[in-house]
Motif scaffolding. Sequence first.
Motif, mmCIF file in Angstrom:
data_model
loop_
_atom_site.group_PDB
_atom_site.id
_atom_site.type_symbol
_atom_site.label_atom_id
_atom_site.label_comp_id
_atom_site.label_asym_id
_atom_site.label_seq_id
_atom_site.Cartn_x
_atom_site.Cartn_y
_atom_site.Cartn_z
ATOM 1 N N UNK B 26 48.797 32.315 110.295
ATOM 2 C CA UNK B 26 50.218 32.418 109.989
ATOM 3 C C UNK B 26 50.962 31.132 110.374
ATOM 4 N N UNK B 27 50.685 30.630 111.582
ATOM 5 C CA UNK B 27 51.419 29.451 112.047
ATOM 6 C C UNK B 27 51.091 28.207 111.220
ATOM 7 N N UNK B 28 49.843 28.086 110.805
ATOM 8 C CA UNK B 28 49.480 26.916 109.995
ATOM 9 C C UNK B 28 50.147 26.983 108.624
ATOM 10 N N UNK B 30 52.880 28.629 107.960
ATOM 11 C CA UNK B 30 54.308 28.472 108.246
ATOM 12 C C UNK B 30 54.656 26.990 108.392
ATOM 13 N N UNK B 31 53.779 26.247 109.071
ATOM 14 C CA UNK B 31 54.004 24.812 109.216
ATOM 15 C C UNK B 31 53.998 24.132 107.849
#
Lengths: 432, 269
Positions: B26-28, B30-31
């Motif tokens: 998710x964070x990757x 999102x980035x």
Amino acid sequence: MNAIIRVSDLGKRYRIGNAERHRTLREALAAMAKAPARTMARLCGAAGAPTDHIWALRGLEFELSQGEVVGIIGRNGAGKSTLLKILSRITEPTTGWFELGGRVSSLLEVGTGFHSELSGRENIYLNGAILGMRRREIERKFDEIVAFAEVEKFVDTPLKHYSSGMQARLAFAVAAHLEPDILVVDEVLAVGDLGFQKKCLGKMEDVSRQGRTVLFVSHNMAAIESLCKSCLLLSEGRLAARGTPAEVVHRYIASEIRVDSASRSLINHSGREVNCVALMQSVEIGSADPAGGATVRMGAPVSVRVAFRSDEPLHPYLGVVVKTAQGQNVLTVNNDFLPNFRLDHPVRWGTVVCDFDWMPLMPGTYSLDLYLGTNPYQDIDIIHDAISFEVVPADVFGTGKLPEAAWGMIFWPARWRLEEGEERAAGHPNGG
Amino acid sequence: MLRVSAGRRPATLEVRELWAYRELLYFLAWRDVKVRYKQTVLGAAWAIVQPVATMVVFTLFFGKLAGIPADGAPYPIFVYAGLLPWTFFANAVTASGDSLVANSSLITKVYFPRVLIPGAAVAAGLVDFAISAAVLLIMMPLYAAPMTARMLMAVPLLALTAMAALAFGMLIAALNVRYRDARYAVPFAIQLWMFLTPVIYPVSIVPSRWRWMLFLNPMSGLIQGYRSALLGRAFDLAGLAAAAVITVLMLAWSGFVFRRMERSFADVV
């Protein structure tokens, strides 16, 4: 003991040069056209042992127990970083195996995955996730991280507007709040200013006190000595020594630094002043350093032994001047200065021994001028730069912080206390 | 104790590990979304401009001038319904194909399942897809195209498209680590691929004798499926089944290759 890391016959081979490798598809295809079977086999990884390779690590064997803080030292290319990369599972070993008994976080670089376009807040989340933190965990520690990094005012500023020091602080702050079972750290204390480095060291001590296992690569021997309980020395990919940090650091320094040998003949010394009678035969620097040689750890005891021989019996008086490599005198000692120093009778030969319980010298190269005389006012034999020796860094204050060259020529372990002022004594004009 | 040994390991899917790292995916992603349109004036509007401008040009040249049939639907809707998934697919394959090299600093410094990197690149494309899909929903009433329950089929179709994009993206990304040719080959191949896929033309203009060849390309069945869903036509079940089977097989194979190659990424990249 409760082993949390077990390593057996661990080896890593890297290929060097391009002999085995095709960087573009065209080369791979061309090679395949020329020798289809061999190339296919090679591309599938079934090729025989390539000739151009180096073993970055070889036959490593050790166990670490839980809560152990282990320093790993060795010169560049000794395999320290490769070992950390294998243990953090970034790269795979070529031989052997290892076992890990818990969650590993590796900090091989500060700010891995930082993105300059994102704000400090966003980077904390991103970097935390990359280092293996849960979102919930990051949320919980967010304020603490920001406070630790001292970037409260800039949390929503894009990282590209941060100074490099601020970026480093932010990065370390995130890393410092990891809670892995095993923490793998590579030379990251070199970032940030002095105060911040100290804070990081303190944080790492906290980490180890919580029972976590820490593997710590550094060139900062003082940090290794003060932080670690044990130490591994790697040399050319092999485990060269294991023991207490003090032992292993000594051994490493011994293998790395060579100045003069510990003793030197003075019979035909080029530094002897003209018209001198060549009485001094040899000089020897003795230090408790197991490295031997003319290597002295900061703060360690040192003795200077000067052997002399004379046709006439004499009362030897010795002056020793310690000079920097630039030739500046740092200190002078002379047994003639001491009121109670007496010799029973004149002798024709012997050795004058001058013991320093410790020398307040900063790291660097030093040399000695020697003055030998029979009479307080008459030097008979004078030799400049009779011998040189190296002072190497040590954790003299027991804090993991090395004194810096810029602080001055000598270090001194002053004693400190705080005398608390009373409020009344401060004299408020309206206090009454 | 987790034991890591030298030598071959089974190229199995570590489902439990992937699940443990879901937040990083998710964070990757999102980035990637956050960063994509930074320092651009139009920002996320680019997700609209690209397919809309392409639609206008294609409508003009292929719809009006060349007179390519649209199976009875208004050509703009017809071509946009094809461009929407195609743009997602093309961008996802390109982005994930480049992702490992672009994230080499992560690969050499931190461990996590490497498949998250191309996976996140595909996932980030979904945001653009959603934005351009909204445009389609605005266009449809303008062209008096009815909204039907069939449109819900777009959801499983999107899942299949993402899987297909991941399958190709993973493979390209792994090859790209070793052979940087992908950088040149991929944009070019994607361009040709669009013409081999019924994006600007309907499947019906391909002689039925040759149609099976068209459906070897999983994107053909998928794009045709989107059209049926959005234009309210009957589904070509054989074409969809072929696309689904080929996509799943392709994903399994490329996943296997990726797992095999992933161990050397940090040493080679």
